[in-house]
Design an enzyme around this catalytic site. Sequence first.
Site, PDB file in Angstrom:
ATOM      1  N   LYS A 113      -1.274  -4.399   9.957  1.00 41.86           N
ATOM      2  CA  LYS A 113      -1.124  -3.204  10.793  1.00 41.86           C
ATOM      3  C   LYS A 113      -1.586  -3.478  12.226  1.00 41.86           C
ATOM      4  CE  LYS A 113      -1.441   0.420   7.295  1.00 41.86           C
ATOM      5  NZ  LYS A 113      -2.199   1.584   6.831  1.00 41.86           N
ATOM      6  N   LYS A 199       7.425  -4.690   0.949  1.00 41.65           N
ATOM      7  CA  LYS A 199       7.198  -3.498   0.129  1.00 41.65           C
ATOM      8  C   LYS A 199       7.747  -2.250   0.826  1.00 41.65           C
ATOM      9  CE  LYS A 199       2.783  -2.031   1.746  1.00 41.65           C
ATOM     10  NZ  LYS A 199       1.526  -1.440   1.647  1.00 41.65           N
ATOM     11  N   LYS A 202       5.689   3.636   4.272  1.00 42.24           N
ATOM     12  CA  LYS A 202       5.891   4.792   5.151  1.00 42.24           C
ATOM     13  C   LYS A 202       6.028   4.350   6.595  1.00 42.24           C
ATOM     14  CE  LYS A 202       2.627   7.541   2.536  1.00 42.24           C
ATOM     15  NZ  LYS A 202       1.193   7.774   2.531  1.00 42.24           N
TER      16      LYS A 202
HETATM   17  P1  TYM Z   1      -1.259   4.859   0.742  1.00 39.81           P
HETATM   18  O1  TYM Z   1      -1.320   6.276   1.228  1.00 39.81           O
HETATM   19  O2  TYM Z   1      -0.674   3.835   1.653  1.00 39.81           O
HETATM   20  O3  TYM Z   1      -0.485   4.779  -0.609  1.00 39.81           O
HETATM   21  C1  TYM Z   1      -0.813   5.634  -1.697  1.00 39.81           C
HETATM   22  C2  TYM Z   1      -0.644   4.918  -3.010  1.00 39.81           C
HETATM   23  O4  TYM Z   1       0.681   4.417  -3.132  1.00 39.81           O
HETATM   24  C3  TYM Z   1       0.648   3.022  -3.461  1.00 39.81           C
HETATM   25  N1  TYM Z   1       1.804   2.371  -2.825  1.00 39.81           N
HETATM   26  C4  TYM Z   1       2.707   1.642  -3.493  1.00 39.81           C
HETATM   27  N2  TYM Z   1       2.819   1.311  -4.786  1.00 39.81           N
HETATM   28  C5  TYM Z   1       3.883   0.561  -5.154  1.00 39.81           C
HETATM   29  N3  TYM Z   1       4.832   0.128  -4.280  1.00 39.81           N
HETATM   30  C6  TYM Z   1       4.759   0.428  -2.977  1.00 39.81           C
HETATM   31  N4  TYM Z   1       5.716   0.014  -2.141  1.00 39.81           N
HETATM   32  C7  TYM Z   1       3.663   1.220  -2.522  1.00 39.81           C
HETATM   33  N5  TYM Z   1       3.285   1.703  -1.311  1.00 39.81           N
HETATM   34  C8  TYM Z   1       2.150   2.411  -1.523  1.00 39.81           C
HETATM   35  C9  TYM Z   1      -0.670   2.522  -2.896  1.00 39.81           C
HETATM   36  O5  TYM Z   1      -1.096   1.354  -3.542  1.00 39.81           O
HETATM   37  C10 TYM Z   1      -1.588   3.694  -3.143  1.00 39.81           C
HETATM   38  O6  TYM Z   1      -2.092   3.653  -4.468  1.00 39.81           O
HETATM   39  N6  TYM Z   1      -5.919   3.168   1.213  1.00 39.81           N
HETATM   40  C11 TYM Z   1      -5.053   3.987   0.429  1.00 39.81           C
HETATM   41  C12 TYM Z   1      -5.509   5.410   0.310  1.00 39.81           C
HETATM   42  C13 TYM Z   1      -6.915   5.590  -0.141  1.00 39.81           C
HETATM   43  C14 TYM Z   1      -7.386   5.444  -1.477  1.00 39.81           C
HETATM   44  C15 TYM Z   1      -8.760   5.778  -1.426  1.00 39.81           C
HETATM   45  C16 TYM Z   1      -6.767   5.054  -2.659  1.00 39.81           C
HETATM   46  C17 TYM Z   1      -7.963   6.000   0.614  1.00 39.81           C
HETATM   47  N7  TYM Z   1      -9.073   6.109  -0.148  1.00 39.81           N
HETATM   48  C18 TYM Z   1      -9.551   5.736  -2.590  1.00 39.81           C
HETATM   49  C19 TYM Z   1      -7.571   5.000  -3.812  1.00 39.81           C
HETATM   50  C20 TYM Z   1      -8.929   5.333  -3.751  1.00 39.81           C
HETATM   51  C21 TYM Z   1      -3.674   4.020   1.062  1.00 39.81           C
HETATM   52  O7  TYM Z   1      -3.523   3.824   2.255  1.00 39.81           O
HETATM   53  O8  TYM Z   1      -2.705   4.390   0.244  1.00 39.81           O
END
Ligand code: TYM
Length: 336
Positions: A113, A199, A202
């Site tokens: 990023k 992958k 967003k």
């Molecule tokens: P975020 O918002 O980017 O994504 C949310 C969840 O979706 C999963 N994910 C995917 N899984 C499969 N294929 C993909 N292409 C894909 N893109 C996203 C992510 O693995 C995630 O589970 N840092 C985290 C948010 C967060 C969090 C936490 C998660 C903040 N605090 C505490 C768990 C526990 C994030 O940016 O997810």
Amino acid sequence: MGKQRVLSGVQPTGNLHLGNYLGAIRNWVEVQREYDNFFCVVDLHAITVPHDPKTLANDTYTIAALYLACGIDLEYSTIFVQSHVTAHSELAWLLNCITPLNWLERMIQFKEKAIKQGENVSVGLLDYPVLMAADILLYDADKVPVGEDQKQHLELTRDIAIRINDKYASKGKTVLKLPDPLIRQEGARVMSLTDGTRKMSKSDPSEMSRINLLDSPDAIEKKIKRCKTDTIKGLTFDDPERPECNNLLGLYAILSGKTKSEVALECQDMGWGQFKPLLAEVAINSLKPIQDKYKEIMDNRDYLDSVLREGRHKAEAVANQTLTRVKNALGYLPPL
Ligand code: TYM
């Protein structure tokens, strides 16, 4: 013995896509009965990259409503907004002070990023995994169901907890519980529709690269029709030369509820012209009930507010206890 605890979250940055659903939320729904669950909308994370203040609150409602629409059940799960529970920011600060800088500089997501943002990269983006560690550790989570891309952040969370325990726990005790990731093989890494080696994300500037949970049937059909494929006849899984083929067949298997071998058999002689309408149909049909439920919930703002209010109270009760435990271990004078 009580149930084990689960915590997970999604950022309210625009729309959720199939990766978020298949990698995370669908798995939360499937295992929620076995655990005591906390699902948070991680809005503090959403400002680690430039954001629009005009849409943040509504995006937060959207994600909370999608959690419910996807099947999160309040009988087993608590839904809340991260910024409503101030212990998240406070624990993040305490953890910041024991986390070595070079642990954060190693994070792959930060590196990826940061490249995109150049000189404008914020301290928040670097620090983001510490806030994520605070999110998890505050709830004494046993399991954290996420997609594959969050694995490194989970390892960091464990390292931070170990460091706190080593430095500050009294003999034979721990201050923080070590969480385990819960990553399901299927759907853990959904790939982009325009490049099967990246992958689904967003932050990809191209809308054509992802299917959003709230996309109309027309949009889904169009995206699948135009998605990247190859010129080989007969569709197969696991060919390293055909990442798009592997991804699209994988999506078809999960969304249709068929096993990998059933899909392999069904598609072995197919061409793309025959396969794409099938995939579009299962995608549209699987998202339709979520979209209908979502509209119903978004139209009932009072209900959604009450869910988030109650969620906040339940989350605060747990989080504040952990925060006090950590502050006591660090030697703070309790409030007088
Ligand atoms: P975020 O918002 O980017 O994504 C949310 C969840 O979706 C999963 N994910 C995917 N899984 C499969 N294929 C993909 N292409 C894909 N893109 C996203 C992510 O693995 C995630 O589970 N840092 C985290 C948010 C967060 C969090 C936490 C998660 C903040 N605090 C505490 C768990 C526990 C994030 O940016 O997810």
